[in-house]
Design a protein around this motif. Sequence first.
Motif, PDB file in Angstrom:
ATOM      1  N   LEU A  70       0.574  -0.959  -0.270  1.00 37.41           N
ATOM      2  CA  LEU A  70       0.306  -0.122  -0.143  1.00 37.41           C
ATOM      3  C   LEU A  70       0.742   1.105   0.542  1.00 37.41           C
ATOM      4  CD1 LEU A  70      -2.711   1.378   0.379  1.00 37.41           C
ATOM      5  CD2 LEU A  70      -2.389   0.763   2.738  1.00 37.41           C
ATOM      6  N   HIS A  94      -8.491   0.791   0.042  1.00 39.55           N
ATOM      7  CA  HIS A  94      -8.508  -0.799   0.896  1.00 39.55           C
ATOM      8  C   HIS A  94     -10.037  -0.382   1.122  1.00 39.55           C
ATOM      9  CE1 HIS A  94      -6.944  -4.618   2.859  1.00 39.55           C
ATOM     10  NE2 HIS A  94      -7.355  -3.556   3.727  1.00 39.55           N
ATOM     11  N   ARG A  95     -10.413  -1.442   1.855  1.00 36.83           N
ATOM     12  CA  ARG A  95     -11.575  -1.179   2.853  1.00 36.83           C
ATOM     13  C   ARG A  95     -11.484  -2.271   3.578  1.00 36.83           C
ATOM     14  NH1 ARG A  95     -17.831  -0.370  -1.340  1.00 36.83           N
ATOM     15  NH2 ARG A  95     -16.967  -0.208  -3.031  1.00 36.83           N
ATOM     16  N   ILE A  96     -11.762  -1.712   5.080  1.00 38.77           N
ATOM     17  CA  ILE A  96     -11.595  -2.220   6.670  1.00 38.77           C
ATOM     18  C   ILE A  96     -13.603  -2.142   6.666  1.00 38.77           C
ATOM     19  CG2 ILE A  96     -10.879  -2.169   8.567  1.00 38.77           C
ATOM     20  CD1 ILE A  96      -9.297  -0.085   7.613  1.00 38.77           C
ATOM     21  N   TRP A 110      -6.391  -1.520  10.901  1.00 38.39           N
ATOM     22  CA  TRP A 110      -6.246   0.287  10.096  1.00 38.39           C
ATOM     23  C   TRP A 110      -4.625   0.448  11.005  1.00 38.39           C
ATOM     24  CZ3 TRP A 110      -6.089   4.488   7.634  1.00 38.39           C
ATOM     25  CH2 TRP A 110      -5.849   5.155   8.161  1.00 38.39           C
ATOM     26  N   LEU A 130      -2.493  -1.546   8.780  1.00 35.98           N
ATOM     27  CA  LEU A 130      -1.847  -0.772   7.134  1.00 35.98           C
ATOM     28  C   LEU A 130      -1.114   0.047   7.546  1.00 35.98           C
ATOM     29  CD1 LEU A 130      -5.890  -0.916   5.818  1.00 35.98           C
ATOM     30  CD2 LEU A 130      -3.975  -2.377   5.242  1.00 35.98           C
ATOM     31  N   THR A 179     -13.206   3.535   4.506  1.00 43.04           N
ATOM     32  CA  THR A 179     -12.578   3.315   3.422  1.00 43.04           C
ATOM     33  C   THR A 179     -11.112   4.615   3.439  1.00 43.04           C
ATOM     34  OG1 THR A 179     -14.471   2.672   2.144  1.00 43.04           O
ATOM     35  CG2 THR A 179     -13.548   3.246   0.443  1.00 43.04           C
ATOM     36  N   LEU A 208      -2.934   0.161  -4.180  1.00 45.18           N
ATOM     37  CA  LEU A 208      -2.258  -1.146  -3.243  1.00 45.18           C
ATOM     38  C   LEU A 208      -1.374  -1.692  -4.893  1.00 45.18           C
ATOM     39  CD1 LEU A 208      -2.992  -2.716  -0.766  1.00 45.18           C
ATOM     40  CD2 LEU A 208      -4.477  -4.487  -1.748  1.00 45.18           C
TER      41      LEU A 208
END
Length: 464
Positions: free
Chosen positions: A28, A73-75, A90, A93, A137, A157
Amino acid sequence: MLHIKVPQLEEIVEGAISQAALQGEPQLISVVNEIDYTSPYAFLDRAQAVDQHRLFWRSAGEDFAMVGVGAAHRILSTDSHRFREIESVWNELQKKARVYDPSHVKGTGLVALGGFSFDTNQSDLTPWESFPDSQMTIPAYLLTNKGTKSYLSTNLLIFEEDHKQQIIHQINEQQHQLLHGDRQELKLPNRTSSMEMEAEKWKQSIKQATDDIKKGKLGKVVLARELRVKFNAPVELAAVVEELCETQSNSYVFAFENGGDHFIGATPERLVRVEKQELISTCLAGTIPRGKDEEEDHILGQRLLNDPKNRQEHDFVVQMIREAVEACCYNVEIPSAPVVYPLRNLQHLYTPVTATLENGYTLLDVVERLHPTPALGGMPQKQSVDYIRKNEALNRGWYAGPIGWFDGHNNGEFAVAIRSALIQGDEASLFAGCGVVEDSDPEAEYEETAVKLKPMLSVLGGSL
């Protein structure tokens, strides 16, 4: 998180591809550039040609806005400990991400925007199928406007099989569209019909709630109702957002798009903001309309300040927020009495809370402790949420849930998603609720919710 001087994008992408191959996992990266001032509404409008996942945030009380497009990226989380799970993902990441951000301005670089549903135990998904229980997001592209300055964050990403030139070409094309693409004239929607959902049944639920409160089953509960409206064409998101920003200057304006559905609103209610460990929360409960002139405004405001029902409702919120904030902060300051906070259509009782966040605690720790406040759920907290689940006719989804953002510099802010609508093509569901205590009057509460619906109705085809 690594902060270094920004090299050329080609060099960054090439290095990330090499690292992805070396480490056997995607990389990322985040690159921030200061750009010429860019209208957030133009950016939001042009973004529909890039991705159907758009995000918008405009803070109340400061010249600060963000527009996100796409998802690097979606969490997601459906866990009962969803705030902690999202925090954990988070943090991981951030540890691995390579951030090229010479500005260090809040809301730039790796920023997560999104929201949480009101109730994780709501089984019926209708009409919220496009909105996961919890979603934050990291946008692929993020415009951040602070004062007169604009910043563009590009978040990617990168996989080992990616091709550098293909990625660079795509970024250049999409950035050109977002910053310089053609636009059509924006038009506010034209409403063709509206339907109140079981208004009389809702009034009866208010009466039942007052009886249950008198019996000691709970102290207060917030019950919401729904208004459905239809338009002559699909709603243009950017037009509605721009109008809300112009007409609701004291509110947080937000929009989250998933799969073409939009959750949008202008909420006056901050849940919590953290910036450099300094915390601000807001107690906002108790409502009365604005007057026709300054004199009537003052009379109504004084009536609100001296109304026992509204003061009791407000005090519930103050005491709960005090307890939550004192558990993870020091230097907590809360005024002894509320003041009147005017909006375009309404006046509220308002008490600010300031504090310093203890080391080891985060913004999401505070959000978890505060949600839902008595202003959106009731008292006691668990009993009121259970009561809402069993007695409210609608599925709240993200309505009345925490929505907001946080960044890699430990800044962030969450508001409560009220004064809002779920827009689906040429239809929308609008939501409004009221706090019920033992002496609540169903007709008066119904009128209060009608006033609360006005901010969204005003931009979705005008008044009823």
